[in-house]
Structure formats: structure tokens, C-alpha cells
Enzyme design. Structure first.
Site, PDB file in Angstrom:
ATOM      1  N   ASN A 180       0.861  -1.182   0.000  1.00 60.53           N
ATOM      2  CA  ASN A 180       0.000   0.000   0.000  1.00 60.53           C
ATOM      3  C   ASN A 180       0.900   1.235   0.000  1.00 60.53           C
ATOM      4  OD1 ASN A 180      -1.831   2.020   0.497  1.00 60.53           O
ATOM      5  ND2 ASN A 180      -2.358   1.341   2.573  1.00 60.53           N
ATOM      6  N   LYS A 233       0.126   4.286  -0.342  1.00 60.97           N
ATOM      7  CA  LYS A 233      -0.532   5.477   0.229  1.00 60.97           C
ATOM      8  C   LYS A 233      -0.280   6.700  -0.661  1.00 60.97           C
ATOM      9  CE  LYS A 233      -0.255   3.296   4.704  1.00 60.97           C
ATOM     10  NZ  LYS A 233      -0.252   3.419   6.162  1.00 60.97           N
ATOM     11  N   HIS A 254      -9.582   1.025   4.846  1.00 59.75           N
ATOM     12  CA  HIS A 254      -8.324   1.308   5.541  1.00 59.75           C
ATOM     13  C   HIS A 254      -8.585   2.310   6.670  1.00 59.75           C
ATOM     14  CE1 HIS A 254      -4.300   2.652   6.446  1.00 59.75           C
ATOM     15  NE2 HIS A 254      -3.860   1.567   5.839  1.00 59.75           N
ATOM     16  N   GLU A 279      -7.039   4.789   7.697  1.00 60.14           N
ATOM     17  CA  GLU A 279      -6.838   6.208   7.355  1.00 60.14           C
ATOM     18  C   GLU A 279      -8.064   6.755   6.631  1.00 60.14           C
ATOM     19  OE1 GLU A 279      -3.057   5.583   5.448  1.00 60.14           O
ATOM     20  OE2 GLU A 279      -2.222   5.040   7.386  1.00 60.14           O
ATOM     21  N   GLU A 327      -5.589  -4.884  10.495  1.00 58.69           N
ATOM     22  CA  GLU A 327      -4.578  -3.849  10.727  1.00 58.69           C
ATOM     23  C   GLU A 327      -4.907  -3.101  12.015  1.00 58.69           C
ATOM     24  OE1 GLU A 327      -2.511  -2.651   6.810  1.00 58.69           O
ATOM     25  OE2 GLU A 327      -4.305  -1.446   7.007  1.00 58.69           O
ATOM     26  N   GLY A 335       2.132   2.337  10.745  1.00 54.04           N
ATOM     27  CA  GLY A 335       3.083   3.428  10.591  1.00 54.04           C
ATOM     28  C   GLY A 335       3.756   3.863  11.876  1.00 54.04           C
ATOM     29  N   SER A 345       3.130  -2.030  10.465  1.00 56.93           N
ATOM     30  CA  SER A 345       4.578  -2.104  10.697  1.00 56.93           C
ATOM     31  C   SER A 345       5.145  -3.494  10.423  1.00 56.93           C
ATOM     32  CB  SER A 345       4.926  -1.638  12.123  1.00 56.93           C
ATOM     33  OG  SER A 345       4.498  -0.301  12.305  1.00 56.93           O
ATOM     34  N   GLY A 368       2.730  -1.155   4.317  1.00 62.38           N
ATOM     35  CA  GLY A 368       2.771   0.269   4.000  1.00 62.38           C
ATOM     36  C   GLY A 368       4.200   0.721   3.746  1.00 62.38           C
TER      37      GLY A 368
HETATM   38  P1  PGA Z   1       2.637   0.313   7.670  1.00 61.94           P
HETATM   39  O1  PGA Z   1       1.195   0.525   7.006  1.00 61.94           O
HETATM   40  O2  PGA Z   1       3.193  -0.973   7.124  1.00 61.94           O
HETATM   41  O3  PGA Z   1       3.441   1.510   7.232  1.00 61.94           O
HETATM   42  O4  PGA Z   1       2.425   0.255   9.140  1.00 61.94           O
HETATM   43  C1  PGA Z   1       0.344  -0.559   6.768  1.00 61.94           C
HETATM   44  C2  PGA Z   1      -0.944  -0.068   6.164  1.00 61.94           C
HETATM   45  O5  PGA Z   1      -1.402   1.025   6.510  1.00 61.94           O
HETATM   46  O6  PGA Z   1      -1.536  -0.740   5.297  1.00 61.94           O
END
Ligand code: PGA
Length: 251
Positions: free
Chosen positions: A9, A11, A97, A99, A169, A175, A214, A235
Site C-alpha cells: 500500500n 498510500k 483502511h 486512514e 490492521e 506506521g 509495521s 505500507g
Molecule cells: P505500515 O502501514 O506498514 O506503514 O504500518 C500498513 C498499512 O497502513 O496498510
């Protein structure tokens, strides 16, 4: 047999040139180094979907959008419909997601409309669920995840649900560099499968459940070895070709 899937992803990062470079690097390394049954999916921002699709056209790599509109078409300035995504060569879409849920009001109600649009247009859905830090700390993480499933996935027919992949998630792990522990991940993935089984029976044994938050080249191996983990939604670590390829090779 459930499919193993690693999805990147991206983003809202990079330019078109960056997307082309990253895709070319991943496709090159994939061809040279990956000899497995892992389905690899790249999820660039909307404006780069067509270019990334063309670059991966003759490979086994698939492309996903990061969102789609709840409506089919019309006067919705700034929105991108599921049919537009399909026409750009993508076969998947990430929906739900955290976000999107947090910053763009993607409620369960809206998400059900988006999932239906995606499925009507032939897209496979990577449906994200997960609890916040406060929900985990107050021990309501199972309730939260169950509600997210019941309000959206459980509303689908078995045929529609067959086109869905679940991504667990935990919001507190996205993140942040904080990864859920293998025990927490397995416990939740097992729970998710049990909730899905109540609605869809043994069909839920075939559903791929990905972990995200992460996940990186250092922890992917341990996470992907868990019985109810079928891959990852990545991510930050998906923006570096070498890290992403290492994660794919963690199976
Ligand atoms: P991250 O994000 O691996 O940077 O934690 C994962 C995601 O939001 O899909």
C-alpha cells in the site's frame, strides 16, 4: 487452499516517475528471485494506476486501487469510480483502511456501498479492519473487529464474499513501528475466521486474512508462519523494492 498474498500500500507517496521506478525494480526482482505461489499486489495512488498496470501486464503481479467511490458515476467531483479503476487495469481495491475511516468518514454504511460497487465492477476487495489503541486497552478490540465484519462483510452473498480478502490492521500498529505480537496477531486472525465462519461456514476457511501494521522484512517471517495469517498488507516497507521483495520471500 487459501491464497498467500503480499500487497504493498503506497498510500499518498511519490510521483509518477517514482511509481514507474519502484514498479520496474519490483517487477525485475520478482522475475529473478520469486519462485512461489505468493500473489503480489501493488497499490499505487490513482493517477499512477494505469502506468503501473501496463508495467506489470506481462507479469503475475496485480494492481490495486486504494479506494473507490460509493456511487457508480455522475456528479461527484473528485471521486473515482470502481469502473474507472477496472478500466485502468487494476483488479483489486483496498477498502476500509483506517486512514480512510478516520480522515475521510468511511463509515461501515459507506463501505458497504463501496464494496458493492467494487464487486459489481469485477474488483477483488482487500477489506481492512482493526481496533484503535483505546479499544485494545479497554479490551473491546474483539467487539470492534466483529462489528466491522458484521456491518459490511456479513451483508454480502457467499459469491460476493468469495471475492474478498480481509486485512487485519490494528490502528495502533500502522506506521508506528509497533507491530502486534505474533500471539496477538494469531489470536485476532483466528477470531476473525470464527466470526466469518458463523456467516459463511467452511467458505471462511478459504478466505485469505492478511496482517498489516509495521510489517517489515525483519518480522514478516514470524508473522507469515502463523496458522491463520495468509500474508501482509505492507505500507512503509513496500516503498523500498528490496524490503518489499524480502517480505515476499518471507513465506
Ligand atoms: P505500515 O502501514 O506498514 O506503514 O504500518 C500498513 C498499512 O497502513 O496498510
Amino acid at each position: 487452499m487459501r491464497r498467500k498474498i503480499v500487497a504493498g500500500n503506497w498510500k499518498m507517496n511519490g510521483t509518477l516517475d517514482d511509481a514507474i521506478k519502484l514498479t520496474s525494480e519490483i517487477a525485475g526482482m520478482y522475475k529473478d528471485e520469486i519462485n512461489s505461489d505468493v500473489q503480489v499486489v501493488l497499490s499505487p495512488p490513482f493517477p499512477f494506476l494505469n502506468s503501473v498496470s501496463k508495467l506489470t501486464n506481462n507479469t503475475a503481479i496485480k494492481v490495486a486501487a486504494q479506494n473507490c467511490a460509493a456511487q457508480a458515476s455522475g456528479a461527484f467531483t473528485g471521486e473515482v469510480s470502481a469502473s474507472m479503476i477496472t478500466s485502468c487495469g487494476a483488479g483489486y481495491v483496498i477498502l476500509g483502511h483506517s486512514e480512510r475511516r478516520t480522515y475521510f468518514s468511511d463509515t461501515d454504511e459507506v463501505l458497504l456501498l463501496k464494496v458493492r460497487q467494487a464487486l459489481l465492477n469485477g474488483l477483488q476487495v482487500i477489506f481492512c479492519i482493526g481496533e484503535t489503541k483505546a479499544e485494545r486497552e479497554s479490551n473491546s478490540h474483539f467487539d470492534c473487529v466483529e462489528k466491522q465484519i458484521l456491518n459490511v462483510l456479513s451483508q454480502l452473498t457467499p459469491d460476493e464474499f468469495a471475492k474478498c480478502i480481509v486485512a487485519y490492521e490494528p490502528v495502533w500498529a500502522i506506521g508506528t513501528g509497533l507491530t502486534a505480537s505474533p500471539a496477538q496477531v494469531q489470536e485476532m486472525h483466528h477470531f476473525i475466521r470464527e466470526v466469518l465462519k458463523k456467516q459463511f461456514g467452511e467458505q471462511a476457511s478459504e478466505t485469505s486474512i492478511l496482517y498489516g501494521g509495521s510489517c517489515n522484512e525483519n518480522n514478516a517471517k514470524e508473522l507469515f508462519a502463523l496458522p491463520d495469517v495468509d500474508g501482509g498488507l505492507i505500507g512503509g516497507a513496500s516503498l523500498k523494492s528490496r524490503s518489499f521483495i524480502s517480505i515476499i520471500k518471507s513465506f
